[in-house]
Design a protein around this motif. Sequence first.
Motif, short mmCIF file in Angstrom:
data_model
loop_
_atom_site.label_atom_id
_atom_site.label_comp_id
_atom_site.label_asym_id
_atom_site.label_seq_id
_atom_site.Cartn_x
_atom_site.Cartn_y
_atom_site.Cartn_z
N VAL A 1 10.40 6.71 2.02
CA VAL A 1 9.67 5.49 1.72
C VAL A 1 8.19 5.70 2.06
CG1 VAL A 1 11.65 3.95 2.10
CG2 VAL A 1 10.06 4.42 3.99
N LYS A 2 7.36 4.91 1.41
CA LYS A 2 5.94 4.89 1.72
C LYS A 2 5.57 3.45 2.05
CE LYS A 2 4.80 4.54 -3.18
NZ LYS A 2 4.12 5.16 -4.30
N TYR A 3 4.39 3.27 2.60
CA TYR A 3 3.99 1.93 2.99
C TYR A 3 2.52 1.71 2.70
CZ TYR A 3 1.69 3.81 7.12
OH TYR A 3 0.85 4.50 7.96
N LYS A 4 2.18 0.43 2.60
CA LYS A 4 0.78 0.04 2.51
C LYS A 4 0.61 -1.22 3.34
CE LYS A 4 0.79 -2.86 -1.60
NZ LYS A 4 0.28 -3.07 -2.94
N ARG A 5 -0.54 -1.33 3.94
CA ARG A 5 -0.83 -2.46 4.81
C ARG A 5 -1.71 -3.45 4.05
NH1 ARG A 5 -0.07 -2.94 10.03
NH2 ARG A 5 0.33 -0.74 10.35
N ASP A 6 -1.35 -4.73 4.16
CA ASP A 6 -2.16 -5.81 3.59
C ASP A 6 -2.38 -6.82 4.71
OD1 ASP A 6 -3.48 -7.62 2.00
OD2 ASP A 6 -1.72 -8.21 0.83
N TYR B 1 6.74 -1.89 2.10
CA TYR B 1 7.42 -0.61 1.92
C TYR B 1 7.93 -0.49 0.49
CZ TYR B 1 7.27 0.03 6.92
OH TYR B 1 6.83 0.20 8.20
N SER B 2 7.95 0.73 0.00
CA SER B 2 8.52 1.03 -1.31
C SER B 2 9.10 2.44 -1.27
CB SER B 2 7.45 0.91 -2.41
OG SER B 2 6.40 1.82 -2.18
N LEU B 3 9.89 2.78 -2.29
CA LEU B 3 10.43 4.13 -2.38
C LEU B 3 9.28 5.11 -2.54
CD1 LEU B 3 13.51 3.62 -4.73
CD2 LEU B 3 13.47 3.71 -2.23
N ALA B 4 9.40 6.26 -1.93
CA ALA B 4 8.32 7.25 -1.96
C ALA B 4 8.07 7.78 -3.38
CB ALA B 4 8.63 8.39 -1.01
N ASP B 5 9.14 7.95 -4.15
CA ASP B 5 8.99 8.45 -5.51
C ASP B 5 10.30 8.24 -6.27
OD1 ASP B 5 10.73 10.75 -4.98
OD2 ASP B 5 9.00 11.65 -3.98
N ASP B 6 10.31 8.60 -7.54
CA ASP B 6 11.49 8.41 -8.38
C ASP B 6 12.65 9.32 -8.01
OD1 ASP B 6 10.27 6.39 -9.81
OD2 ASP B 6 9.56 7.72 -11.40
N CYS C 1 8.25 -6.40 2.30
CA CYS C 1 7.88 -6.31 3.71
C CYS C 1 9.16 -6.29 4.56
CB CYS C 1 6.98 -7.48 4.11
SG CYS C 1 7.78 -9.09 4.11
N VAL C 2 9.01 -5.94 5.82
CA VAL C 2 10.15 -5.81 6.73
C VAL C 2 10.95 -7.11 6.80
CG1 VAL C 2 10.87 -5.34 9.10
CG2 VAL C 2 9.03 -4.02 8.08
#
Length: 103
Positions: A72-77, A83-88, A44-45
Motif C-alpha cells: 500500500v501507499k499513502y498520502k497525507r491531506d 491509503y491505496s494499493l501500491a500498484d496493479d 482513510c484508516v
Amino acid sequence: MERKLSSGAAPDKDRLSGLAEFFRVFGDTSRIRILYALLDGEKCVLDIAKQLGMSHSAVSHQLQTLRANRLVKYKRDGKTVFYSLADDHIFGIINQGLEHIEE
C-alpha cells in the motif's frame, strides 16, 4: 510441461528470502481484508476500520506491515492519511490466489 520464470535462473538465497517474506504478508486475514477494502480506491484508516468492523489501532498496525512490504501507499491531506494499493500487481496477486483456490 516445464515452466520457467522470466529470468531463467533460480533467484539467489536473499531474493528467495524476500519472496517468502512477501508472501508471508498475505498469510493474515486482516491484511487481506484491508487490501480488499482498498480495491475500489483510497480510504482513510477510519473508513477502513468502519467498513471492516475493526479498531482504528488494529487497522493502523496492519497498514504499517502492508506499507513496509510496499503493498500500500499513502498520502497525507492535512491530518488525514489516505491509503491505496501500491500498484496493479497487488490486485493481480489477490486475483490469481483466488483463482487458484477456486480450481
